[in-house]
Motif scaffolding. Structure first.
Motif, PDB file in Angstrom:
ATOM      1  N   ALA A  85       1.818  -4.588  14.064  1.00 35.43           N
ATOM      2  CA  ALA A  85       0.457  -5.014  13.729  1.00 35.43           C
ATOM      3  C   ALA A  85      -0.525  -3.857  13.859  1.00 35.43           C
ATOM      4  O   ALA A  85      -1.448  -3.722  13.052  1.00 35.43           O
ATOM      5  N   PHE A  86      -0.327  -3.010  14.878  1.00 34.32           N
ATOM      6  CA  PHE A  86      -1.222  -1.864  15.053  1.00 34.32           C
ATOM      7  C   PHE A  86      -1.058  -0.870  13.898  1.00 34.32           C
ATOM      8  O   PHE A  86      -2.045  -0.361  13.355  1.00 34.32           O
ATOM      9  N   ILE A  87       0.177  -0.598  13.528  1.00 35.82           N
ATOM     10  CA  ILE A  87       0.431   0.343  12.432  1.00 35.82           C
ATOM     11  C   ILE A  87      -0.185  -0.155  11.136  1.00 35.82           C
ATOM     12  O   ILE A  87      -0.782   0.606  10.372  1.00 35.82           O
ATOM     13  N   GLN A  88      -0.054  -1.463  10.882  1.00 38.96           N
ATOM     14  CA  GLN A  88      -0.563  -2.038   9.638  1.00 38.96           C
ATOM     15  C   GLN A  88      -2.081  -2.230   9.663  1.00 38.96           C
ATOM     16  O   GLN A  88      -2.689  -2.503   8.630  1.00 38.96           O
ATOM     17  N   SER A  89      -2.722  -2.113  10.829  1.00 37.65           N
ATOM     18  CA  SER A  89      -4.149  -2.395  10.931  1.00 37.65           C
ATOM     19  C   SER A  89      -5.022  -1.183  10.640  1.00 37.65           C
ATOM     20  O   SER A  89      -6.237  -1.323  10.518  1.00 37.65           O
ATOM     21  N   THR A  90      -4.436   0.002  10.549  1.00 39.64           N
ATOM     22  CA  THR A  90      -5.247   1.199  10.338  1.00 39.64           C
ATOM     23  C   THR A  90      -5.865   1.199   8.943  1.00 39.64           C
ATOM     24  O   THR A  90      -5.331   0.621   8.007  1.00 39.64           O
ATOM     25  N   PHE A  91      -6.988   1.867   8.809  1.00 39.23           N
ATOM     26  CA  PHE A  91      -7.748   1.842   7.556  1.00 39.23           C
ATOM     27  C   PHE A  91      -6.995   2.487   6.394  1.00 39.23           C
ATOM     28  O   PHE A  91      -7.199   2.116   5.242  1.00 39.23           O
ATOM     29  N   ASN A  92      -6.156   3.463   6.678  1.00 38.81           N
ATOM     30  CA  ASN A  92      -5.469   4.176   5.595  1.00 38.81           C
ATOM     31  C   ASN A  92      -4.089   3.604   5.287  1.00 38.81           C
ATOM     32  O   ASN A  92      -3.279   4.249   4.619  1.00 38.81           O
ATOM     33  N   THR A  93      -3.803   2.383   5.750  1.00 40.55           N
ATOM     34  CA  THR A  93      -2.478   1.782   5.543  1.00 40.55           C
ATOM     35  C   THR A  93      -2.132   1.678   4.067  1.00 40.55           C
ATOM     36  O   THR A  93      -1.014   2.026   3.648  1.00 40.55           O
ATOM     37  N   ILE A  94      -3.058   1.202   3.254  1.00 38.66           N
ATOM     38  CA  ILE A  94      -2.752   0.951   1.838  1.00 38.66           C
ATOM     39  C   ILE A  94      -2.537   2.255   1.081  1.00 38.66           C
ATOM     40  O   ILE A  94      -1.557   2.401   0.340  1.00 38.66           O
ATOM     41  N   GLY A  95      -3.428   3.218   1.266  1.00 37.38           N
ATOM     42  CA  GLY A  95      -3.252   4.501   0.586  1.00 37.38           C
ATOM     43  C   GLY A  95      -1.960   5.190   0.984  1.00 37.38           C
ATOM     44  O   GLY A  95      -1.258   5.760   0.144  1.00 37.38           O
ATOM     45  N   ALA A  96      -1.622   5.110   2.281  1.00 41.42           N
ATOM     46  CA  ALA A  96      -0.392   5.734   2.760  1.00 41.42           C
ATOM     47  C   ALA A  96       0.840   5.022   2.220  1.00 41.42           C
ATOM     48  O   ALA A  96       1.839   5.662   1.855  1.00 41.42           O
ATOM     49  N   THR A  97       0.788   3.686   2.148  1.00 39.12           N
ATOM     50  CA  THR A  97       1.931   2.917   1.643  1.00 39.12           C
ATOM     51  C   THR A  97       2.168   3.196   0.167  1.00 39.12           C
ATOM     52  O   THR A  97       3.320   3.323  -0.274  1.00 39.12           O
ATOM     53  N   VAL A  98       1.101   3.307  -0.611  1.00 41.58           N
ATOM     54  CA  VAL A  98       1.232   3.628  -2.041  1.00 41.58           C
ATOM     55  C   VAL A  98       1.884   4.995  -2.213  1.00 41.58           C
ATOM     56  O   VAL A  98       2.806   5.167  -3.018  1.00 41.58           O
ATOM     57  N   ALA A  99       1.424   5.977  -1.449  1.00 42.82           N
ATOM     58  CA  ALA A  99       2.007   7.321  -1.537  1.00 42.82           C
ATOM     59  C   ALA A  99       3.472   7.308  -1.122  1.00 42.82           C
ATOM     60  O   ALA A  99       4.311   7.987  -1.727  1.00 42.82           O
ATOM     61  N   LEU A 100       3.800   6.522  -0.096  1.00 41.16           N
ATOM     62  CA  LEU A 100       5.181   6.433   0.374  1.00 41.16           C
ATOM     63  C   LEU A 100       6.090   5.835  -0.695  1.00 41.16           C
ATOM     64  O   LEU A 100       7.190   6.347  -0.956  1.00 41.16           O
TER      65      LEU A 100
END
Length: 236
Positions: A85-100
């Motif tokens: 939950a902490f990892i997914q709560s950060t503000f850059n989660t979506i941008g990082a997931t798209v890049a991944l």
């Protein structure tokens, strides 16, 4: 400064096979609703294009995961906490997931400037294209509305309470060929009559991307003035 909008996608109106976009079943299970919406909209918007920069805007980040992490912290006495939950709560989660998912190590930035988050990301995207060597830039805004957010805004005396969140993404390019609209950005030398006036009205961070989408769908030009900068969108 200018750039061109070639594609726009909103998660609320999107019909896409999420399993095809994210084949990893474990990754899909770990994603909250807002992360799924943001990632889906971003991947569909950038489909078949090599993206040179990913710019994400969010005022509040992934609120659901933030609340889940805090509740778990309280209920467990700050012991034996799952980091998901902490990892997914950060503000850059979506941008990082798209890049991944795209295996893309490009320029990746997240803006968290309240209502100005999206326009800040849009300005950065146009600057990247103008200065080069960036050719295809993905710009998006993602917001989540939870009951807790609504309760807090009511307690603060906010007059307009947001009803729902969404994820909106735009693909920008320096090429005019096949573009939907042209974006022009310039300094605004006119005095803003509302500058410095306090307000208790909720400033929806998705109001600007939604206005832009309505303009593109209705083939209407639109102009947004904010912080001494003028954003002019002209449909082609």
């Amino acid at each position: 400064m200018k750039a061109y909008i070639h594609k726009c996608v909103t998660a609320s109106t999107l019909e896409a096979d999420f399993k095809t976009l994210v084949p990893d079943a474990l990754m899909r299970r770990r994603m909250s609703r807002i992360v799924r919406d943001g990632v889906t909209a971003a991947l569909v918007c950038s489909q078949d294009e090599k993206i040179d920069a990913i710019l994400t805007a969010t005022a509040f980040g992934c609120l659901g995961d933030s609340e889940k992490f805090l509740r778990n912290m309280i209920s467990t006495g700050e012991e034996m906490l799952s980091p998901t939950a902490f990892i997914q709560s950060t503000f850059n989660t979506i941008g990082a997931t798209v890049a991944l998912l795209q295996k893309n190590r490009c320029y990746n930035m997240t803006y968290t400037h309240g209502r100005d988050s999206f326009l800040s990301a849009l300005l950065d995207g146009v600057l990247l294209i103008e200065e080069g060597p960036y050719h295809e830039v993905l710009v998006g805004a993602v917001e989540e509305v939870t009951p807790t957010l609504s309760t807090l805004l009511i307690r603060l005396g906010v007059e307009l309470i947001p009803q729902k969140g969404d994820a909106c993404f735009f693909r920008l390019s320096g090429s005019e060929h096949g573009a939907l609209a042209r974006i022009g950005i310039e300094a605004d030398t006119e005095e803003d009559p509302e500058a410095g006036i306090p307000t208790r009205r909720y400033e929806d961070p998705l109001s600007d991307p939604r206005e832009l989408i309505r303009a593109l769908e209705g083939r209407q030009d639109v102009e947004i003035r904010r912080n001494h900068i003028k954003y002019r969108i002209e449909c082609l």
